[in-house]
Enzyme design. Structure first.
Site, PDB file in Angstrom:
ATOM      1  N   GLU A  66       1.956  -8.510  -4.206  1.00  0.00           N
ATOM      2  CA  GLU A  66       1.331  -8.326  -2.897  1.00  0.00           C
ATOM      3  C   GLU A  66       2.183  -7.485  -1.962  1.00  0.00           C
ATOM      4  O   GLU A  66       1.708  -6.521  -1.356  1.00  0.00           O
ATOM      5  CB  GLU A  66       1.059  -9.691  -2.258  1.00  0.00           C
ATOM      6  CG  GLU A  66       0.358  -9.613  -0.918  1.00  0.00           C
ATOM      7  CD  GLU A  66      -1.042  -9.064  -1.035  1.00  0.00           C
ATOM      8  OE1 GLU A  66      -1.252  -7.923  -0.592  1.00  0.00           O
ATOM      9  OE2 GLU A  66      -1.905  -9.749  -1.577  1.00  0.00           O
ATOM     10  N   ASP A  88       1.127  -3.758  -0.567  1.00  0.00           N
ATOM     11  CA  ASP A  88       0.883  -3.558   0.858  1.00  0.00           C
ATOM     12  C   ASP A  88       1.789  -2.477   1.447  1.00  0.00           C
ATOM     13  O   ASP A  88       1.335  -1.633   2.235  1.00  0.00           O
ATOM     14  CB  ASP A  88       1.098  -4.871   1.616  1.00  0.00           C
ATOM     15  CG  ASP A  88      -0.021  -5.875   1.375  1.00  0.00           C
ATOM     16  OD1 ASP A  88      -1.038  -5.487   0.786  1.00  0.00           O
ATOM     17  OD2 ASP A  88       0.140  -7.038   1.768  1.00  0.00           O
ATOM     18  N   SER A 128      -6.775  -6.729  -1.347  1.00  0.00           N
ATOM     19  CA  SER A 128      -5.417  -6.472  -0.891  1.00  0.00           C
ATOM     20  C   SER A 128      -5.045  -5.010  -1.027  1.00  0.00           C
ATOM     21  O   SER A 128      -4.079  -4.559  -0.427  1.00  0.00           O
ATOM     22  CB  SER A 128      -4.401  -7.297  -1.704  1.00  0.00           C
ATOM     23  OG  SER A 128      -4.186  -8.547  -1.132  1.00  0.00           O
TER      24      SER A 128
END
Length: 564
Positions: A285, A289, A482
């Protein structure tokens, strides 16, 4: 005889006036049971000190109206954002309420300290005293599945003199909830039939359907490679649950996929609640990001805001982070988050409080984006669902929620893309026409499985499959909302840079613009669906739909919408 009666009457009044006033307790909050997985294990230690937060009641109607005024194209106040002081004035609790709460605390030998914003007071109180003050029985609850232990209760009361001024006391009846990441459980691929429906102006190589890179996204959405120039235009990327990002991985990523950028380009790190960024353990993640914000929003100052666990749970982390940003004199112009929760596990009073906090940021000019989730019409908590289960904060009407697509010509809905209708938040005016049109076409499909009057999500979507991400030195494909969310946020950051460079204000809260003039900058996605709960979910369709929202962005067209 008369004199004796008069004396007795005077004595009665004297005794009455001299007696202490009884401030009756009234139930303020109650829940039938603890959430699934939690079981009471023992009475709480009477000497244990609880850290409680008192949320003071405020009237948010004026704030919401101001937010809409500064966010709606055509309004005389469009993009004339409020100052920190103006927002604080709009959200200040009543002086009488603050005085009543402080008097109650003083009577019980307590003194409050100011919270992160003017709507909160903090207290430290032993369990025994809290039990007496709130007419409750704090208990230790344990969740064997997660290993989480928490001191909570199922109901509490407040004195009549205080009850009208308190929204809730946190986290008395709010149990810890772990956030979920917007990463798909599987790498999604598929066969995309050739069609003119949904074809977009941007062109990307067909290989991008299986291997998505910054160059693919730039081609697909007409995103410029020019570096940003405005230092006041900043972006915050939030991180929870030990989600870390590596500068070394970012450098390698830029060398591989953005060779036109300096591989030394980096990001700032800010911590909260004991958070950290352990670069030796980069997560999927965190890596995704950071690499698709820094690597798309060229030279936009980006901060990785990592929230730790010294807060009683990820839900508290959400609350702490938004209040921290509200407290800043210069909050970010873009705030993006790829985490969320099952809506049904978030107490409604807390959900509304957090949502109103996002409204405060929006009124000051921050664009707030959240991933919709990766469980179709379900919320990701597993188990059997008999009705569709929405995610939080997707239902909050003051944030922009991003779904996901797959393929490039045409783009179709990614089957994991969460979408649906909130059971907590009602449908805002700005989307009623769009949602109403969809529901009229949907007819009886999924009837009784969702709240037709709820706030519909997502608002928009973007590619969300097979992003190439460097994780611990190895490039891996990652899919999910995401991926689409930091991508969309980065495009907003680049648009803000152009606006600010031209002496204008940033965009701020996006939705009123997206559902009106912004429609011309969004390419409709009309194929696919988001199955779940034993159904095919919602089908994508022309116009807004609860799979891909209004569609996918075209940067060049947004420049035209914004007069650039």
């Amino acid at each position: 005889m008369v004199a004796a009666g008069l004396l007795a009457l005077l004595t009665f009044f004297a005794l009455t006036l001299g007696a202490p006033t009884y401030d009756a307790l009234h139930v303020h909050d109650t829940r039938a049971t603890a959430p699934a997985g939690y079981k009471a294990s023992a009475a709480a230690d009477p000497n244990e000190v609880l850290s409680l937060r008192i949320a003071l009641k405020t009237d948010t109607s004026a704030l919401v109206q101001k937010l809409l005024d500064v966010s709606t194209p055509g309004s005389k106040d469009y993009r004339k954002f409020l100052s920190k002081a103006q927002v604080e004035k709009l959200t200040a609790p009543s002086a009488d309420g603050v005085a009543a709460v402080n008097a109650w605390l003083k009577k019980n030998g307590l003194t409050a300290t100011p919270g992160a914003t003017n709507q909160w007071l903090n207290i430290e109180v032993p369990v025994a005293k809290a039990n007496a003050m709130l007419d409750t029985d704090f208990t230790v609850y344990e969740n064997k599945d997660t290993g989480i232990s928490a001191v909570r209760t199922l109901a509490y009361s407040l004195p009549k003199s205080v009850k009208p001024f308190v929204d809730f006391i946190y986290p008395v009846t709010a149990f810890p909830v772990q956030s979920s990441r917007g990463i798909a459980a599987k790498h999604t691929t598929g066969v995309f039939r050739n069609s003119t429906m949904g074809r977009r102006a941007g062109t990307a190589d067909p290989s991008c359907a299986e291997t998505m890179t910054p160059q693919c996204l730039q081609a697909l959405y007409n995103i410029p490679t020019d570096p940003a120039t405005q230092s006041s235009n900043t972006m915050v990327v939030s991180s929870f649950v030990n989600s870390f990002a590596s500068t070394a991985d970012l450098s390698s990523f830029l060398s591989d996929f953005r060779p036109d950028m300096s591989s030394d380009t980096t990001f700032a790190v800010t911590t909260l609640d004991g958070g950290q960024n352990d670069e030796s353990q980069p997560s999927t993640e965190g890596s995704l990001d950071i690499q698709y914000t820094v690597g798309i929003a060229t030279e936009v100052p980006t901060t990785f805001f990592t929230v730790g666990s010294n807060n009683g749970g990820d839900l508290t982390g959400f609350l702490d982070l938004v209040n921290e940003l509200i407290s800043q004199d210069n909050p970010p112009t873009v705030f993006t988050t790829s985490f969320g929760f099952p809506e049904e596990l978030v107490p409604e009073d807390l959900a509304n409080n957090i949502c109103n906090a996002y409204a405060q940021l929006g009124a000051r000019g921050t664009s707030i984006l959240f991933s919709s989730g990766d469980s179709g019409v379900d919320d990701g908590q597993g188990g059997t669902c008999t009705t569709f289960r929405p995610t939080f904060p997707s239902g909050c009407p003051f944030v922009t929620v991003v779904g996901a697509t797959q393929g490039v010509s045409p783009e179709v809905a990614a089957d994991f893309s969460s979408g649906g209708f909130s059971n907590v938040f009602t449908q805002p005016d700005y989307q009623q026409d769009a949602v109403g049109s969809y529901l009229s076409k949907l007819g009886d499909v999924n009837a009784g499985l969702f709240n037709t009057g709820g706030r519909g999500f997502p608002d928009v979507s973007a590619a969300g499959v097979a992003y190439q991400v460097n994780i611990g030195g190895e490039v891996q494909p990652v899919s999910g909302t995401s991926a689409s969310t930091p991508l969309f946020a980065s495009m907003v950051a680049l648009l803000n840079d152009r606006l600010i460079a031209g002496g204008q204000a940033p965009i701020g809260f996006l939705n009123p613009m997206l559902y009106s003039s912004g429609l011309t900058a969004l390419d409709d996605v009309v194929q696919g669906s988001n199955p779940g709960c034993g159904t095919d979910g919602f089908p994508a369709d022309q116009g807004w739909d609860p799979v891909t929202g209004l569609g996918t962005p075209d940067f060049a067209k947004f420049l035209t919408v914004l007069g650039l």
